[in-house]
Design a protein around this motif. Structure first.
Motif, mmCIF file in Angstrom:
data_model
loop_
_atom_site.group_PDB
_atom_site.id
_atom_site.type_symbol
_atom_site.label_atom_id
_atom_site.label_comp_id
_atom_site.label_asym_id
_atom_site.label_seq_id
_atom_site.Cartn_x
_atom_site.Cartn_y
_atom_site.Cartn_z
ATOM 1 N N LEU A 25 0.738 -1.217 -0.028
ATOM 2 C CA LEU A 25 -0.138 0.000 -0.002
ATOM 3 C C LEU A 25 0.809 1.257 0.030
ATOM 4 C CD1 LEU A 25 -2.882 -0.949 2.497
ATOM 5 C CD2 LEU A 25 -2.771 -1.022 0.016
ATOM 6 N N THR A 26 0.393 2.177 -0.730
ATOM 7 C CA THR A 26 1.161 3.498 -0.724
ATOM 8 C C THR A 26 0.688 4.360 0.626
ATOM 9 O OG1 THR A 26 -0.590 4.628 -1.511
ATOM 10 C CG2 THR A 26 0.984 3.589 -3.119
ATOM 11 N N ALA A 27 1.479 5.295 0.836
ATOM 12 C CA ALA A 27 1.238 6.023 1.891
ATOM 13 C C ALA A 27 -0.145 6.888 1.701
ATOM 14 C CB ALA A 27 2.340 7.411 2.090
ATOM 15 N N GLU A 28 -0.550 7.052 0.673
ATOM 16 C CA GLU A 28 -1.934 7.613 0.329
ATOM 17 C C GLU A 28 -3.069 6.446 0.864
ATOM 18 O OE1 GLU A 28 -4.802 9.363 -3.146
ATOM 19 O OE2 GLU A 28 -2.696 9.683 -3.593
ATOM 20 N N GLN A 29 -3.018 5.303 0.169
ATOM 21 C CA GLN A 29 -3.725 4.433 0.601
ATOM 22 C C GLN A 29 -3.778 4.150 2.107
ATOM 23 O OE1 GLN A 29 -1.873 1.449 -2.304
ATOM 24 N NE2 GLN A 29 -3.768 1.359 -3.329
ATOM 25 N N LEU A 30 -2.704 4.089 2.793
ATOM 26 C CA LEU A 30 -2.567 3.779 4.395
ATOM 27 C C LEU A 30 -3.284 4.812 4.929
ATOM 28 C CD1 LEU A 30 1.058 2.755 4.752
ATOM 29 C CD2 LEU A 30 -0.691 1.453 5.045
ATOM 30 N N ARG A 31 -3.755 6.144 4.295
ATOM 31 C CA ARG A 31 -4.306 7.179 5.005
ATOM 32 C C ARG A 31 -5.852 7.465 4.557
ATOM 33 N NH1 ARG A 31 0.633 11.165 3.517
ATOM 34 N NH2 ARG A 31 2.339 10.255 4.836
ATOM 35 N N THR A 32 -6.344 6.501 3.697
ATOM 36 C CA THR A 32 -7.427 6.502 3.082
ATOM 37 C C THR A 32 -8.678 5.832 4.080
ATOM 38 O OG1 THR A 32 -6.533 6.503 0.818
ATOM 39 C CG2 THR A 32 -9.128 6.119 1.011
ATOM 40 N N VAL A 96 -3.089 10.545 12.009
ATOM 41 C CA VAL A 96 -1.909 9.725 12.122
ATOM 42 C C VAL A 96 -1.731 9.510 10.563
ATOM 43 C CG1 VAL A 96 -1.438 7.253 12.857
ATOM 44 C CG2 VAL A 96 -2.794 8.605 14.352
ATOM 45 N N ARG A 97 -0.377 9.793 10.083
ATOM 46 C CA ARG A 97 -0.027 9.889 8.807
ATOM 47 C C ARG A 97 1.190 8.981 8.529
ATOM 48 N NH1 ARG A 97 -2.970 12.862 5.884
ATOM 49 N NH2 ARG A 97 -1.276 13.148 4.140
ATOM 50 N N PRO A 98 1.096 7.927 8.568
ATOM 51 C CA PRO A 98 2.535 7.006 8.122
ATOM 52 C C PRO A 98 3.157 7.037 6.943
ATOM 53 C CG PRO A 98 0.488 5.331 8.210
ATOM 54 C CD PRO A 98 -0.039 6.840 8.792
ATOM 55 N N GLU A 99 4.253 7.362 7.084
ATOM 56 C CA GLU A 99 5.182 7.909 5.878
ATOM 57 C C GLU A 99 5.113 6.470 4.779
ATOM 58 O OE1 GLU A 99 9.784 6.650 7.168
ATOM 59 O OE2 GLU A 99 8.928 8.788 7.406
ATOM 60 N N SER A 100 5.109 5.281 5.389
ATOM 61 C CA SER A 100 5.069 4.212 4.323
ATOM 62 C C SER A 100 4.422 2.811 5.213
ATOM 63 C CB SER A 100 6.664 4.016 4.036
ATOM 64 O OG SER A 100 7.182 3.669 5.164
ATOM 65 N N ALA A 101 4.381 1.950 4.284
ATOM 66 C CA ALA A 101 3.943 0.523 5.036
ATOM 67 C C ALA A 101 5.184 0.092 5.797
ATOM 68 C CB ALA A 101 3.626 -0.480 4.040
#
Length: 166
Positions: A25-32, A96-101
């Motif tokens: 998952l991309t950072a954007e998907q992790l934050r969706t 909460v904005r993870p930079e990456s998986a």
């Protein structure tokens, strides 16, 4: 199977659940957020890791792994030991904005390794020790460890579900 083997087996299932939920998952998907307002995959995995980290650190009388180095900043957060996700509003979840998986799996791996090292040294007798007298009945170590596991498994399943919605 003894208690150590049982706990190690139970906690040993979590890393694959975490990895599967976030892999690729991309950072954007992790934050969706599903439907624009639910818990995100990133928040769910961050939260389950924060819960395990904070509780195990307390049981060990050690600092939370989250507070060391730049770990919190990899999630767009400040290193606050009380910031575990309990009581988070939709705005808090979005913050909460993870930079990456990898930020999520790296943090989870560190917490998991400490947890397994801890539970692998326990005896059956140790599980009866009261660790929290604020509840009625007081919480024993065994109950706390099951509670942590239960919370983590539920959130890992939710993260897998949200991933499927993406």
């Amino acid at each position: 199977m003894n208690v150590t083997e049982l706990l190690t087996e139970a906690y040993g299932r979590l890393p694959d659940l975490v990895r599967t939920a976030v892999h690729g998952l991309t950072a954007e998907q992790l934050r969706t957020a599903p439907a624009g307002h639910g818990n995100t995959v990133g928040w769910l995995v961050w939260h389950l890791t924060r819960v395990q980290d904070s509780h195990i650190a307390e049981l060990l009388g050690e600092e939370q792994i989250y507070l060391a180095g730049d770990r919190a900043s990899r999630f767009g957060r400040k290193p606050d030991p009380d910031d575990t996700g309990y009581g988070h509003s939709p705005e808090d979840v979005a913050a909460v904005r993870p930079e990456s998986a990898e930020a999520l799996t790296d943090y989870y791996r560190a917490v998991h390794d400490r947890t397994v090292a801890y539970v692998s040294g326990l005896t059956a007798e140790a599980l009866d020790r009261v660790v929290d007298e604020a509840w009625d009945p007081p919480v024993t170590l065994g109950v706390r460890l099951v509670s942590i596991l239960d919370d983590d498994v539920q959130h890992a399943g939710q993260a897998a579900y949200v991933r499927g919605l993406l």
